[in-house]
Scaffold this motif. Structure first.
Motif, short mmCIF file in Angstrom:
data_model
loop_
_atom_site.label_atom_id
_atom_site.label_comp_id
_atom_site.label_asym_id
_atom_site.label_seq_id
_atom_site.Cartn_x
_atom_site.Cartn_y
_atom_site.Cartn_z
N VAL A 1 0.91 -1.20 -0.04
CA VAL A 1 0.13 0.04 0.02
C VAL A 1 1.00 1.36 -0.11
O VAL A 1 1.91 1.35 0.64
CB VAL A 1 -1.00 0.10 1.41
N LYS A 2 0.56 2.36 -0.72
CA LYS A 2 1.22 3.55 -0.67
C LYS A 2 1.18 4.26 0.75
O LYS A 2 0.13 4.00 1.28
CB LYS A 2 0.48 4.53 -1.67
N PRO A 3 2.18 5.01 0.97
CA PRO A 3 2.12 5.82 2.44
C PRO A 3 0.91 6.72 2.33
O PRO A 3 0.58 7.15 1.44
CB PRO A 3 3.44 6.14 2.46
N MET A 4 0.31 7.04 3.46
CA MET A 4 -0.49 7.82 3.64
C MET A 4 -0.12 9.30 4.39
O MET A 4 -0.51 9.17 5.66
CB MET A 4 -1.77 7.13 4.28
N ALA A 5 0.80 9.84 3.96
CA ALA A 5 1.22 11.17 4.47
C ALA A 5 0.19 12.13 4.47
O ALA A 5 -0.45 12.22 3.80
CB ALA A 5 2.66 11.59 3.89
N TYR A 6 0.13 12.78 5.54
CA TYR A 6 -0.89 13.77 5.91
C TYR A 6 -0.22 15.24 6.09
O TYR A 6 -0.81 16.06 6.10
CB TYR A 6 -2.00 13.44 7.05
N LEU A 7 1.07 15.11 6.57
CA LEU A 7 1.90 16.30 6.84
C LEU A 7 2.37 16.75 5.38
O LEU A 7 2.70 16.14 4.16
CB LEU A 7 3.07 15.95 7.36
N ASP A 8 2.62 18.23 5.02
CA ASP A 8 3.11 18.60 3.75
C ASP A 8 4.59 18.63 4.17
O ASP A 8 5.04 19.50 4.97
CB ASP A 8 2.49 20.13 3.55
N PRO A 9 5.28 17.92 3.40
CA PRO A 9 6.72 17.67 3.92
C PRO A 9 7.53 19.13 3.42
O PRO A 9 8.66 19.43 4.02
CB PRO A 9 7.29 16.56 3.03
N SER B 1 8.55 22.20 0.14
CA SER B 1 9.33 21.63 -1.14
C SER B 1 10.98 21.91 -0.66
O SER B 1 11.72 21.03 -1.06
CB SER B 1 9.08 23.00 -2.15
N ILE C 1 12.34 19.03 1.27
CA ILE C 1 12.52 17.57 0.04
C ILE C 1 13.71 17.89 -0.27
O ILE C 1 14.69 17.14 -0.50
CB ILE C 1 11.31 17.62 -0.67
#
Lengths: 71, 458
Positions: A10-18, A20, A23
């Motif tokens: 399953v794809k990760p379910m990140a809820y935070l905006d990392p 730009s 990253i």
């Protein structure tokens, strides 16, 4: 170091905006930090070879205690 | 009726709610695969065994939102929820290190922690513990750490500011609910921190990259697959050594050596301890808040009996000492916190409901206010009746020490100012407090001019 490579189903379910910028900086420094990490791990292994110590686990953090006080 | 907690609304994977006074966490179907992997891979067992993750049990309790529910779990209840702006330096540092240790351990099981909020960390039975079971997500080889920014804002920036600029800057966390903005931290840190490889990378350069790329869309095809596992481990390792390299020693602050300079004789000190122990036996509280606790000497009379005790002081140095003692003795029922009683933690966050004020986290079973009244009534000009009312709002029982004007500590407070406190005398103090409390016990503290009281709210 042991990795249990399990199939990711399953794809990760990140809820935070990392973010730009956050990253991009990771992409910028990851290779260098990874290299430094490898050197550190192997240096420890070499040291162990000479000191004859058994394979001790990598550092475990514990809460501030007397040991930390003595530093 | 399920009542949803206002502190967990961001994550679509689940949420906290209470039903009939019991705390539950709903795991949504969206999180099913992650939850099952956490539980069956051995990661949950390993993390709980290390004391880093709150243990829970799966229950048949009714879900808060049945349409979305996969499972309902009942986590062990933390005695007192505290916040990072109430922690001393080492408390925040330990919370940071446990967060990274969990991330490293998770990676061995092909997972990461997807958030690095300091609010997900609590002190549970004396241990630094992650309380959000839903923080784990699958690791995707090649991807960056999504919580890197949050880790730097919640942990690294405040720790660096506390260590290199001023320990009081932990209070920035009270203003910035999602951690200290990195450009602000970068501005406030001394120039020498640019020579520290970790700080220059994770704070200074990170802040510049954020500013340069603010508002720019990122081409996700170019960012995918760029950070391999070794790079990821290198990032964790670098963050870990940067955090470990930050240190702060309590020295030279107001209270750090308070017990050496008070006018207590050893006999008076012991007499006071015996009285406090006696009063606690009479009131039998389940929880104690020791307000103005210094390094926790008197809090321990309660915590050593197994009473859950908050040991709060305004001075970060005293709290730091207190925390170090707590760790070295592996105490389970004591929690040292930095709290300024003249301006206690307010309700904060979205709708002012995300983080609870000190009062809302009460009531306590008993409040201790030892050698505190003169600081509130004289240094801060709070009328005695207001002091009584505030304590009564926090707890039914009160142990309070009256320190008369003739006491050298009060003399110091009055030496530089007009004495505008005609009510500040023992009889008036009793009269005023009797409007709110009933005095159960009153005993002079042998070898001093002070009096100790046990009071119960009317």
């Amino acid at each position: 170091m042991h990795f249990e490579l399990l199939p990711v189903v399953v794809k990760p379910m990140a809820y935070l905006d990392p973010g730009s910028g956050s990253i991009l900086i990771q992409m910028l420094v990851a290779a260098a930090l990874g290299g430094a990490y490898l050197i550190k791990v192997y240096w420890k292994k070499i040291k162990r070879l000479f000191t004859g110590k058994t394979d001790e686990p990598l550092e475990q953090p514990d809460q501030t205690d007397e040991a930390a006080e003595k530093k | 009726m399920a009542e949803r907690l206002q502190s967990s609304f961001r994550d679509p994977c689940g949420f906290l709610y209470t039903r009939g006074g019991t705390l539950y966490r709903q795991v949504n179907r969206a999180y099913q695969a992650q939850y099952d992997h956490l539980m069956t891979s051995g990661l949950y067992a390993a993390a709980v065994k290390a004391g880093w993750l709150i243990p829970h049990e799966e229950t048949d309790a009714q879900p808060g939102l049945p349409d979305l529910a996969y499972k309902v779990i009942q986590p062990e209840r933390v005695a007192f929820i505290s916040y990072p702006y109430e922690w001393s330096f080492s408390q925040l540092k330990d919370a940071a290190l446990v967060t990274l240790a969990l991330l490293r351990r998770a990676l061995e099981f092909n997972m990461v922690i997807k958030d690095a909020s300091a609010y997900n960390i609590q002190f549970h039975r004396g241990r630094v513990t992650l309380i959000d079971t839903l923080s784990f997500d699958f690791y995707e080889e090649g991807s960056p750490w999504v919580a890197y920014r949050q880790f730097c804002q919640h942990f690294l920036a405040p720790l660096a500011l506390m260590a290199h600029t001023d320990v009081r800057l932990s209070q920035l966390l009270r203003i910035y609910i999602d951690g200290v903005p990195l450009d602000l931290a970068s501005k406030l840190l001394p120039a020498k921190t640019r020579w520290n490889l970790g700080l220059s990378t994770h704070l200074h350069l990170h802040a510049r990259m954020q500013q340069k790329n603010a508002g720019k869309a990122l081409d996700s095809t170019k960012t995918r697959g760029r950070i391999n596992r070794i790079g990821f481990l290198g990032l964790i390792d670098s963050l870990e050594s940067t955090v470990k390299g930050l240190n702060w020693k309590p020295a030279g602050t107001e209270w750090a050596d308070y017990y050496q300079i008070t006018n207590y004789s050893d006999a008076a000190f012991d007499a006071k301890k015996a009285l406090v122990a006696d009063y606690l036996k009479e009131a039998k509280p389940e929880t104690v808040w020791d307000l103005g606790s210094n390094n926790g000497e008197f809090s321990r009379i309660a915590s050593e009996q197994g009473i859950e005790t908050i040991s709060a002081d305004i001075d970060p140095a005293a709290v730091e000492q207190n925390y170090r003692i707590m760790c070295s003795r592996r105490e389970k029922h004591l929690l040292p916190l930095v709290i300024d009683l003249t301006n206690p933690s307010p309700d904060l966050g979205w709708g002012n409901q995300e983080r609870d004020s000190l009062t809302r986290r009460g009531p306590a079973g008993l409040v201790m206010a030892l050698a505190l009244i003169h600081h509130l009534a004289i240094s801060n000009n709070v009328p005695l009746l207001e002091v009584a009312r505030y304590f009564a709002a926090l707890s039914e029982w009160l142990i309070i020490e009256f320190v008369p004007k003739s006491d050298s500590q009060v003399q110091i407070l009055l030496s530089s100012r007009e004495d505008i406190f005609p009510d500040y005398q023992r009889d008036r103090f009793e009269e005023i407090f009797k409007q709110v409390y009933q005095i159960v016990r009153a005993d002079p503290i042998e070898g001093s001019q002070r009096t100790l009281y046990l009071m119960r709210r009317r």
